[in-house]
Write an enzyme that holds these catalytic residues in place. Sequence first.
Site, PDB file in Angstrom:
ATOM      1  N   ASP A 164      48.748  63.322  57.453  1.00 18.53           N
ATOM      2  CA  ASP A 164      48.344  64.719  57.574  1.00 18.53           C
ATOM      3  C   ASP A 164      46.828  64.856  57.743  1.00 18.53           C
ATOM      4  O   ASP A 164      46.066  64.071  57.177  1.00 18.53           O
ATOM      5  CB  ASP A 164      48.813  65.483  56.322  1.00 18.53           C
ATOM      6  N   HIS A 174      44.628  64.050  67.029  1.00 18.75           N
ATOM      7  CA  HIS A 174      45.884  63.296  67.156  1.00 18.75           C
ATOM      8  C   HIS A 174      45.630  61.917  67.775  1.00 18.75           C
ATOM      9  O   HIS A 174      46.255  60.933  67.387  1.00 18.75           O
ATOM     10  CB  HIS A 174      46.896  64.085  67.992  1.00 18.75           C
ATOM     11  N   LEU A 182      58.059  43.006  59.470  1.00 16.63           N
ATOM     12  CA  LEU A 182      57.651  44.357  59.067  1.00 16.63           C
ATOM     13  C   LEU A 182      58.649  45.332  59.675  1.00 16.63           C
ATOM     14  O   LEU A 182      58.906  45.286  60.875  1.00 16.63           O
ATOM     15  CB  LEU A 182      56.239  44.672  59.583  1.00 16.63           C
TER      16      LEU A 182
HETATM   17  C1  FPP Z   1      49.452  66.058  60.959  1.00 12.97           C
HETATM   18  O1  FPP Z   1      48.207  66.591  61.203  1.00 12.97           O
HETATM   19  C2  FPP Z   1      49.792  65.121  62.006  1.00 12.97           C
HETATM   20  C3  FPP Z   1      50.762  65.334  62.924  1.00 12.97           C
HETATM   21  C4  FPP Z   1      51.605  66.542  62.977  1.00 12.97           C
HETATM   22  C5  FPP Z   1      51.001  64.323  63.954  1.00 12.97           C
HETATM   23  C6  FPP Z   1      50.855  62.896  63.548  1.00 12.97           C
HETATM   24  C7  FPP Z   1      50.565  62.147  64.758  1.00 12.97           C
HETATM   25  C8  FPP Z   1      49.846  61.015  64.827  1.00 12.97           C
HETATM   26  C9  FPP Z   1      49.339  60.305  63.645  1.00 12.97           C
HETATM   27  C10 FPP Z   1      49.533  60.453  66.142  1.00 12.97           C
HETATM   28  C11 FPP Z   1      50.482  59.396  66.537  1.00 12.97           C
HETATM   29  C12 FPP Z   1      51.709  60.051  66.908  1.00 12.97           C
HETATM   30  C13 FPP Z   1      52.801  59.496  67.342  1.00 12.97           C
HETATM   31  C14 FPP Z   1      53.908  60.445  67.603  1.00 12.97           C
HETATM   32  C15 FPP Z   1      52.992  58.035  67.604  1.00 12.97           C
HETATM   33  P1  FPP Z   1      48.090  68.142  61.512  1.00 12.97           P
HETATM   34  O2  FPP Z   1      48.045  68.321  62.979  1.00 12.97           O
HETATM   35  O3  FPP Z   1      49.166  68.877  60.792  1.00 12.97           O
HETATM   36  O4  FPP Z   1      46.689  68.402  60.881  1.00 12.97           O
HETATM   37  P2  FPP Z   1      46.178  69.724  60.156  1.00 12.97           P
HETATM   38  O5  FPP Z   1      47.118  69.959  58.992  1.00 12.97           O
HETATM   39  O6  FPP Z   1      44.811  69.331  59.713  1.00 12.97           O
HETATM   40  O7  FPP Z   1      46.193  70.799  61.195  1.00 12.97           O
END
Ligand code: FPP
Length: 235
Positions: free
Chosen positions: A14, A31, A125
């Site tokens: 997150d 992202h 893994l």
């Molecule tokens: C949460 O941050 C993150 C996500 C919803 C996406 C997670 C994705 C990655 C780690 C990139 C790699 C992805 C894949 C599919 C391989 P948020 O956008 O909710 O952050 P915020 O709460 O600060 O807005």
Amino acid sequence: MSTALPTHVAIVMDGNGRWARARGLPRAAGHRQGAEALRRCIVGAGELGIRYLTLFGFSSENWNRPFGEVQDLMGLLRHYLRSEIADLHGKGARLRVIGDRTRFDPDIVALIDNAEELTRGNDLLNLTLAISYGARDEIVAAARALAADAAAGRIDPKSIDAHAFQARLFTADLPDPDVFIRTSGEKRLSNFLLWQSAYAELVFVDKYWPDFGKADLEDAVREFNRRERRFGAVG
Ligand code: FPP
């Protein structure tokens, strides 16, 4: 005090958006850095000897984000599946993807199927990506499958127990998580592995996901070792 390595670590990645906003960057940049952190974390988990790593990449609710952001995330997933799988396979990692696949573009479903098939025999893994995943949906689907089996006379309702139930979850062949990590300072489970995390040690990390690395994973393992796990019994 236990000194064991957790067998299974689950992570809610997150804070990508807030990481980007703090730098005046678009959310997509967060992202992208999040995907880098994912890579680092997988390598780190392998080096530490963690056998099962399960990461929440995209929730069923995330489909409600603006179209452009969903497209960015799907693009990252596509790129990830194309560029990383050979390397993961070379390292002896098995990839599983859990969640509702019916909402993915067909090419992504094919990439997932191929990656799972290619790495099926690996066990060093076990990497599981939860994408288009929601724990309540998963639990409801398990209940529905058991009800259908009972209604068709294939099973006796009296035979339904926790074991039969967990065997119907996406995670049927995974051990329960020992440690559940969430980054970005939020202290919520957010519909991730609700059944499976019944006895997981919860570790909340203030860093945003793009800043998370192997040292943070090691900290979480140390924290796990400071906890006394009683599984409801007396210590
Ligand atoms: C949460 O941050 C993150 C996500 C919803 C996406 C997670 C994705 C990655 C780690 C990139 C790699 C992805 C894949 C599919 C391989 P948020 O956008 O909710 O952050 P915020 O709460 O600060 O807005």
